[in-house]
Every structure is written in C-alpha cells, then in structure tokens.
Design an enzyme around this catalytic site. Structure first.
Site, mmCIF file in Angstrom:
data_model
loop_
_atom_site.group_PDB
_atom_site.id
_atom_site.type_symbol
_atom_site.label_atom_id
_atom_site.label_comp_id
_atom_site.label_asym_id
_atom_site.label_seq_id
_atom_site.Cartn_x
_atom_site.Cartn_y
_atom_site.Cartn_z
ATOM 1 N N ASP A 57 64.470 -14.669 -18.093
ATOM 2 C CA ASP A 57 63.875 -15.595 -18.963
ATOM 3 C C ASP A 57 64.950 -16.551 -19.357
ATOM 4 O OD1 ASP A 57 61.647 -15.330 -21.749
ATOM 5 O OD2 ASP A 57 63.173 -16.730 -21.848
ATOM 6 N N THR A 124 62.468 -35.833 -16.136
ATOM 7 C CA THR A 124 60.915 -36.102 -16.350
ATOM 8 C C THR A 124 61.058 -37.650 -16.961
ATOM 9 O OG1 THR A 124 59.281 -36.130 -18.200
ATOM 10 C CG2 THR A 124 61.355 -35.097 -18.611
ATOM 11 N N GLU A 126 59.527 -38.902 -19.234
ATOM 12 C CA GLU A 126 59.512 -38.599 -20.530
ATOM 13 C C GLU A 126 60.834 -39.022 -21.557
ATOM 14 O OE1 GLU A 126 56.998 -37.589 -23.256
ATOM 15 O OE2 GLU A 126 55.852 -38.511 -21.450
ATOM 16 N N TYR A 148 60.430 -32.607 -26.736
ATOM 17 C CA TYR A 148 60.338 -32.352 -25.137
ATOM 18 C C TYR A 148 61.321 -33.202 -24.485
ATOM 19 C CZ TYR A 148 58.888 -32.194 -20.185
ATOM 20 O OH TYR A 148 58.821 -32.226 -18.975
ATOM 21 N N LYS A 152 64.944 -32.214 -22.768
ATOM 22 C CA LYS A 152 65.190 -32.789 -21.039
ATOM 23 C C LYS A 152 66.417 -33.879 -20.959
ATOM 24 C CE LYS A 152 61.960 -30.502 -18.879
ATOM 25 N NZ LYS A 152 62.126 -29.750 -17.624
HETATM 26 P P1 NAP Z 1 54.081 -25.655 -16.022
HETATM 27 O O1 NAP Z 1 53.022 -25.639 -14.999
HETATM 28 O O2 NAP Z 1 54.021 -25.780 -17.442
HETATM 29 O O3 NAP Z 1 55.137 -24.357 -15.453
HETATM 30 C C1 NAP Z 1 56.312 -24.065 -16.181
HETATM 31 C C2 NAP Z 1 57.190 -22.877 -15.860
HETATM 32 O O4 NAP Z 1 57.973 -22.553 -16.642
HETATM 33 C C3 NAP Z 1 55.814 -21.788 -15.803
HETATM 34 O O5 NAP Z 1 56.158 -20.778 -14.537
HETATM 35 C C4 NAP Z 1 56.285 -20.670 -17.154
HETATM 36 O O6 NAP Z 1 55.874 -19.456 -16.935
HETATM 37 C C5 NAP Z 1 57.704 -21.040 -16.922
HETATM 38 N N1 NAP Z 1 58.526 -20.592 -18.303
HETATM 39 C C6 NAP Z 1 58.292 -21.270 -19.495
HETATM 40 N N2 NAP Z 1 59.019 -20.792 -20.252
HETATM 41 C C7 NAP Z 1 59.981 -19.880 -19.597
HETATM 42 C C8 NAP Z 1 60.930 -19.232 -20.074
HETATM 43 N N3 NAP Z 1 61.333 -19.155 -21.477
HETATM 44 N N4 NAP Z 1 61.678 -18.454 -19.016
HETATM 45 C C9 NAP Z 1 61.048 -18.487 -17.844
HETATM 46 N N5 NAP Z 1 60.212 -19.208 -17.424
HETATM 47 C C10 NAP Z 1 59.422 -19.888 -18.156
HETATM 48 O O7 NAP Z 1 55.106 -27.001 -15.514
HETATM 49 P P2 NAP Z 1 54.978 -27.891 -14.025
HETATM 50 O O8 NAP Z 1 54.034 -29.005 -14.392
HETATM 51 O O9 NAP Z 1 55.091 -27.132 -12.862
HETATM 52 O O10 NAP Z 1 56.298 -28.754 -14.234
HETATM 53 C C11 NAP Z 1 57.472 -28.034 -13.695
HETATM 54 C C12 NAP Z 1 58.783 -28.641 -14.276
HETATM 55 O O11 NAP Z 1 58.908 -30.004 -14.079
HETATM 56 C C13 NAP Z 1 58.839 -28.511 -15.912
HETATM 57 O O12 NAP Z 1 60.404 -28.296 -16.197
HETATM 58 C C14 NAP Z 1 58.295 -29.742 -16.578
HETATM 59 O O13 NAP Z 1 58.982 -29.827 -17.769
HETATM 60 C C15 NAP Z 1 58.748 -30.665 -15.501
HETATM 61 N N6 NAP Z 1 58.116 -31.894 -15.075
HETATM 62 C C16 NAP Z 1 56.785 -31.868 -14.988
HETATM 63 C C17 NAP Z 1 56.001 -32.996 -14.676
HETATM 64 C C18 NAP Z 1 54.478 -32.964 -14.423
HETATM 65 O O14 NAP Z 1 53.888 -34.035 -14.520
HETATM 66 N N7 NAP Z 1 54.134 -31.833 -14.040
HETATM 67 C C19 NAP Z 1 56.649 -34.298 -14.653
HETATM 68 C C20 NAP Z 1 58.092 -34.178 -14.670
HETATM 69 C C21 NAP Z 1 58.829 -33.149 -15.121
HETATM 70 P P3 NAP Z 1 54.729 -18.711 -17.361
HETATM 71 O O15 NAP Z 1 53.756 -18.884 -16.316
HETATM 72 O O16 NAP Z 1 55.144 -17.609 -17.863
HETATM 73 O O17 NAP Z 1 54.118 -19.740 -18.995
HETATM 74 O O1 F7E Z 2 49.226 -36.529 -21.587
HETATM 75 C C1 F7E Z 2 47.122 -38.681 -23.701
HETATM 76 C C2 F7E Z 2 48.341 -38.301 -24.299
HETATM 77 O O2 F7E Z 2 49.631 -34.079 -22.050
HETATM 78 C C3 F7E Z 2 49.122 -37.769 -21.142
HETATM 79 C C4 F7E Z 2 54.044 -33.089 -18.727
HETATM 80 O O3 F7E Z 2 53.976 -32.591 -17.440
HETATM 81 O O4 F7E Z 2 54.184 -35.478 -17.992
HETATM 82 C C5 F7E Z 2 53.350 -34.725 -18.779
HETATM 83 O O5 F7E Z 2 53.318 -35.051 -20.083
HETATM 84 C C6 F7E Z 2 48.579 -38.798 -21.848
HETATM 85 C C7 F7E Z 2 49.335 -38.911 -23.044
HETATM 86 O O6 F7E Z 2 51.110 -35.395 -20.219
HETATM 87 C C8 F7E Z 2 44.636 -36.302 -24.722
HETATM 88 O O7 F7E Z 2 48.679 -38.968 -25.658
HETATM 89 C C9 F7E Z 2 44.894 -38.662 -24.819
HETATM 90 O O8 F7E Z 2 49.636 -40.208 -23.604
HETATM 91 O O9 F7E Z 2 48.608 -34.934 -19.849
HETATM 92 P P1 F7E Z 2 49.463 -35.243 -20.770
HETATM 93 P P2 F7E Z 2 52.489 -35.904 -20.835
HETATM 94 O O10 F7E Z 2 52.486 -35.985 -22.334
HETATM 95 O O11 F7E Z 2 52.311 -37.332 -20.135
HETATM 96 C C10 F7E Z 2 55.464 -35.462 -18.409
HETATM 97 C C11 F7E Z 2 55.990 -36.484 -17.344
HETATM 98 C C12 F7E Z 2 56.095 -34.318 -18.504
HETATM 99 O O12 F7E Z 2 57.414 -34.133 -18.072
HETATM 100 C C13 F7E Z 2 55.278 -33.393 -19.198
HETATM 101 O O13 F7E Z 2 56.027 -32.110 -18.795
HETATM 102 O O14 F7E Z 2 47.351 -38.622 -22.356
HETATM 103 N N1 F7E Z 2 46.000 -38.101 -24.344
HETATM 104 N N2 F7E Z 2 44.085 -37.614 -25.157
HETATM 105 C C14 F7E Z 2 45.967 -36.795 -24.241
HETATM 106 N N3 F7E Z 2 46.911 -35.635 -23.648
HETATM 107 C C15 F7E Z 2 46.391 -34.552 -23.908
HETATM 108 N N4 F7E Z 2 47.021 -33.669 -23.352
HETATM 109 N N5 F7E Z 2 45.173 -34.133 -24.311
HETATM 110 C C16 F7E Z 2 44.102 -35.079 -24.942
HETATM 111 O O15 F7E Z 2 43.033 -34.722 -25.269
#
Ligand code: NAP
Ligand code: F7E
Length: 321
Positions: A57, A124, A126, A148, A152
C-alpha cells in the site's frame, strides 16, 4: 535476461494496459496491489497468471520496501493514486498521503534497494489547473486547483529533487486526460458512455452531470502507456507532456456519445445538478506534446470521435449482456 518492471496501481486503467504492453515486450512484470475486502482485479483478470502480484500500500513504507526487495525491478512505474479529483476535495489528507507522500516513500525505498532503477511518475495536466497559457507545455507555470493537483505537484517536485540530489533516473509524464473502456465509472467519459448505453438499451432515461462547459484534451489510454515506457528508455530522465493537442467541451463529448446510438435530441436525456460541480474547477486544458514527438517519437493517434465510438461500443456490449 528479461528486464523486470514493478507497477504500482496495476489494477487501474493505466496499470492494466501498461502490464499488457510490458508483458508483450518480454518483461517480468510485478504489480503492487493493496488489500481490499473484495479484490478489485477486473482490469487484470486476464493477466493474473502472468503478473506477479505483491502485497503493498502506498501509505505503508515497509510494504513498498519489501515489494522492491522481492522484485528488484529495472523499471518502476508509479501509477497508484487516489485519482478522482472530486473525491480529493472530500478526502484531502488521504489524497496527499497516497499521491504525495506515497511517491516519496517509493523513491526512498528505491534509493535504498534499487538506486539505478528507472522510475516513472504519473504526473498530470491537473498541475496546470488555472492555465497560464494555451496550449500547455513543459515550461508552462503550474497552478493546481484541487487537493489532488496539489498532492501531484508535491510529487512532481520530489521527482525533480531526487534526480538532482541523488542522480536517480526519475521522469515525470505530465499526461492529459486519457480514457478507455477500462476507465472508472465515476469519471466523465465513462459515466457518459455507460449512461448512453443504458439509455439506448432502455434501462435508464437520464444522465446527471455537472459543468458541461469544461474543456479537456482527451486521448486513448493504451497509447499513453506506450509513452510512459518510451520515457524510461531514454538515457537521461526528463519531463514530458503527453496529449492529443485538441480540446473539446464536456457538451461535445456528450453529443458525440449520443450520436453513436442515433439519439439526436440528447438534451432531453441530460440533467445537470450542482452536486457535480467542484469547489474550484479546471475550466480548460490543451496539451502541446511536441517535445514527446521530437524526443520519444510519440504521437497521439486516436482522436475524440474514435475514442467515443470505442467506449460507447464497449458499454453497449456490457450493458446488453
Ligand atoms: P485509476 O484507474 O484510478 O487507478 C489507480 C490505481 O491506484 C488502482 O490500481 C488503485 O488500486 C491504486 N491505488 C489507490 N490507492 C492506493 C494505495 N493506497 N496503495 C496502493 N495502490 C493504490 O487511475 P488511472 O486512470 O489508471 O491513472 C493512473 C495514474 O495516472 C494515477 O496516478 C493518476 O493519478 C494518473 N493520471 C491519470 C490520468 C488519466 O487521465 N487517467 C491523467 C494524468 C495522470 P485499487 O484498484 O485497489 O483501487
Ligand atoms: O472530469 C466535468 C468535470 O472527473 C472531467 C483524472 O484522471 O484527468 C482526470 O481528472 C471534466 C471536469 O476528470 C461531470 O467538472 C461535468 O471538468 O472525468 P473527470 P478530471 O477531473 O479532468 C486528470 C488529467 C487526472 O489526472 C485525474 O486523475 O468533466 N464534469 N460533469 C464531470 N466530471 C465527472 N466526473 N462527473 C460529472 O458528472
């Protein structure tokens, strides 16, 4: 000898695609998995006999140290995170612990056990938050807008610091939103494609959303994990923006998804509720990935209409079944 890689967050969207990619390249793949009362292995069920799972973890230093001692990885991919922005406002301390301090725990363990391992940090878009210029590149100033993003940002700078202080090979991938059929249901894209599939199959009438005017640069996740791997093949560690370079509104995404199932009057099926708004929103994001193209030879291929099609089709099949 085959290279070994350790992936934290292997059960997540990116972790599962990255495990597939590394296995196809002949790596021995280890995955750090935290204990849950009901195991969450849907994304890696098809890989269970190929990935070696290690108990651990990100909030527990000794488990990370043990995992690295057992796996002795050449490459470490830190993908574990509390990754949902909305939740980070409700759970800021947990988010900081997992996403911020968790990375430092990992770097400390790597420094002790596998100092020369190459490390990828899941940074990210973000970080850019309230954007200072558009499109955003590696030199754009940061202004995170959520707990978040703040966690990050701490992790991003910790990576730069371990690089400078200890000569470690640590790279930040500043990835813009990337989605897939394995995306969690709480994220906008999957919430919409799943909701549209439910409506098309007559199992629901509405989708309830928040801010329809937010703009995101959405790409396809399998392509983005390839960029992670490419970063760690470089002789020197560095930071890279990974994005499509195109930005679309939530409204556009919703419209495209309904179009996939032949529904034109989509507004009738969408409600908005303030409970989905964030205390501070990231209004617009658009990435400039020209450095990745130049140095890594990486480019996004899947554009928004194709991404929406992939996700809606997958959800139609799931919901139909
Ligand atoms: P995700 O689907 O939410 O996967 C997150 C992973 O982290 C899951 O395997 C989760 O395990 C694990 N985790 C959470 N808390 C933990 C803990 N305390 N100890 C160990 N493992 C833990 O995220 P993703 O979309 O694949 O993204 C991967 C990474 O890229 C993340 O760091 C995210 O913040 C970053 N990121 C994502 C995006 C995007 O658009 N997807 C963009 C930029 C950066 P469980 O299955 O047990 O919950
Ligand atoms: O929101 C809007 C919301 O939650 C996208 C994560 O992977 O990407 C992700 O973060 C947009 C936002 O992603 C709803 O306000 C409207 O503007 O899909 P999201 P996120 O916040 O952009 C970044 C790069 C990461 O790193 C993060 O880990 O959509 N929005 N209505 C909504 N979003 C959600 N979730 N639900 C709604 O109903």
């Amino acid at each position: 000898m085959a290279k070994a890689a350790c992936i934290t967050g292997v059960t997540g969207q990116d972790g599962s695609f990255l495990a597939e990619l590394l296995l196809a390249k002949g790596y021995t793949v280890y995955g750090l998995v935290r204990r849950l009362s009901s195991p969450n292995v849907a994304n890696i069920r098809h890989l269970m006999d190929q990935v070696q799972l290690l108990d651990g973890d990100m909030t527990d230093q000794s488990s990370i140290l043990t995992a690295l001692k057992e796996s002795r990885p050449d490459e470490i991919y830190n993908l574990a995170a509390q990754s949902f922005v909305q939740t980070s406002f409700r759970q800021p301390v947990l988010t900081a612990d997992v996403d911020g301090l968790g990375l430092v725990r990992l770097l400390e363990a790597a420094k002790e056990v596998v100092h020369d391992a190459r490390i990828y940090q899941a940074s990210t878009s973000e970080l850019f938050g309230l954007v200072k210029e558009s499109p955003q590149n590696e030199n754009t100033p940061f202004h995170p807008r959520s707990p978040y993003g703040v966690a990050k940002l701490f992790a991003y700078w910790a990576c730069v610091n371990y690089r400078e202080a200890y000569g470690m090979h640590v790279s930040n991938g500043i990835l813009f939103n990337h989605e897939s059929e394995r995306r969690g249901l709480e994220f906008l894209t999957r919430k919409v494609t799943h909701g549209v599939a439910m409506i098309a199959k007559g199992k629901a009438k509405h989708i309830e959303l928040g801010n329809l005017d937010a703009k995101r640069d959405w790409g396809y996740a399998p392509e983005y994990v390839d960029a992670m791997w490419r970063m760690l093949q470089q002789p020197k560690p560095d930071d890279y923006v990974i994005a499509t370079g195109e930005s679309h509104t939530v409204r556009e995404f919703v419209k495209l998804a309904f179009r996939e199932v032949g529904i034109k009057d989509w507004e009738k099926h969408v409600r908005t509720d303030a409970k989905h708004l964030r205390p501070a929103e990231v209004y617009t994001l658009c990435g400039d990935a020209s450095k990745a193209r130049r140095v890594l030879g990486w480019e996004a291929k899947t554009k928004l209409p194709e991404l929406v099609k992939i996700m809606v089709e997958a959800d139609l099949e799931r919901v139909g079944g």
